[in-house]
Design an enzyme around this catalytic site. Sequence first.
Site, PDB file in Angstrom:
ATOM      1  N   CYS A 113      28.632  34.178  -1.634  1.00  0.00           N
ATOM      2  CA  CYS A 113      28.723  35.258  -2.766  1.00  0.00           C
ATOM      3  C   CYS A 113      29.156  34.776  -3.932  1.00  0.00           C
ATOM      4  O   CYS A 113      28.470  35.923  -4.821  1.00  0.00           O
ATOM      5  CB  CYS A 113      28.512  35.952  -1.736  1.00  0.00           C
ATOM      6  N   HIS A 240      29.335  41.308  -7.000  1.00  0.00           N
ATOM      7  CA  HIS A 240      28.115  41.069  -5.715  1.00  0.00           C
ATOM      8  C   HIS A 240      28.115  42.197  -4.897  1.00  0.00           C
ATOM      9  O   HIS A 240      28.774  43.141  -4.583  1.00  0.00           O
ATOM     10  CB  HIS A 240      28.977  39.534  -5.086  1.00  0.00           C
ATOM     11  N   ASN A 270      21.991  41.940   0.843  1.00  0.00           N
ATOM     12  CA  ASN A 270      22.726  41.387   0.065  1.00  0.00           C
ATOM     13  C   ASN A 270      22.408  39.955  -0.150  1.00  0.00           C
ATOM     14  O   ASN A 270      21.686  38.910   0.586  1.00  0.00           O
ATOM     15  CB  ASN A 270      24.356  41.314   0.682  1.00  0.00           C
TER      16      ASN A 270
END
Length: 313
Positions: A113, A240, A270
């Site tokens: 990520c 993020h 996500n």
Amino acid sequence: MSAPRILATGRCLPQRVVTNEELSRRVDTSDEWVFSRTGIRSRHFCVEETGLDLAAKAACQAMDRAGVTVADVGVCIVATFTPDHASPSTACLLQRELGLEEDTVCFDVNAACAGFLYGLKTAHALLSDSPRPCALIVGAEVISRVMDMTDRNTCVLFGDGAGAAVVRREESRIWHTVFGTRGDRSSIRVQGPGPAPAAIHMDGKAVFRFAVEVVEKSIRQLLAAEGLSSINDLDLVVCHQANARIIDFVAKRLGAREGLFYKNMDRCGNTSAASIPIALDELAESGQLRPGMRIVTVGFGGGLTWAGALLRW
Ligand code: UT7
């Protein structure tokens, strides 16, 4: 001093939207649980689309908006932990798809990520002796491909998508970065290659603790590097998009004003390496990013890895 200037961004989300409500018909969960614990209401899952399809659409949009052609692009980096193939890399296939010149430096990075910021840092370094002025950095993930739909701890969190940025190296621009790695195979792991299907395993609580620690630390380091005493001296923070509670926790710890931290996980879930460029593109498209704005962005996730950057729009 030189820094990357983001000329334009693009994004592509798969057509299919999967709501918490729909998931709760397949998985032992509820909209109430997922939204209250994560801030996520829905995400996009690929049906027909490949990671390359998403990457190419996001990249074309970014190049069009930046007004650059293949003759301007010397570096093409795709950040992904869910490539269509272990090899060739998505970046190599993107070179062919976009018709980039053969001497373009093309490769994938896997920093989970945090991947988009690892790509941005690498692209900026590579541009120093590139024959062409611009780099293309794409975060592209098809996480639904590695999801275990029987594991309610993880399958409600992730979504698919791609975001892209075209950057140019410019002198005298602000640019501070922080990077970190803490080798750890138990907090987040994608099993494979092997006979069993690849699947994400995550110790959510451990990752939550890691995330709030490194996001707060990274932002403090970036503020110090820029000589700022308060987070409210920034124009925007784009983290993020793993969990709204992570962002709210850090925002509160740092005394941030309401609305300083951008959130879009309600609609995208996500999307790992794609989450930061998708968020930047939404902000740019809606006119919320203006030249000269001072932005901090922080990614964190599997590895464990993290990365932060303070840049001027
Ligand atoms: O992108 C990489 C970075 N990733 C992250 O930053 C993720 C960080 N971690 C998190 O965001 C959170 O830890 C999660 C959202 C993953 C989990 O939230 P939590 O508040 O830590 O929940 P939990 O794992 O402690 O689970 C609490 C309860 C458990 O039940 P019991 O043991 O208390 O009876 C779980 O079994 O919630 C249960 N649970 C669920 N219930 C309904 C876990 N998943 C679900 C679910 N639906 N999907």
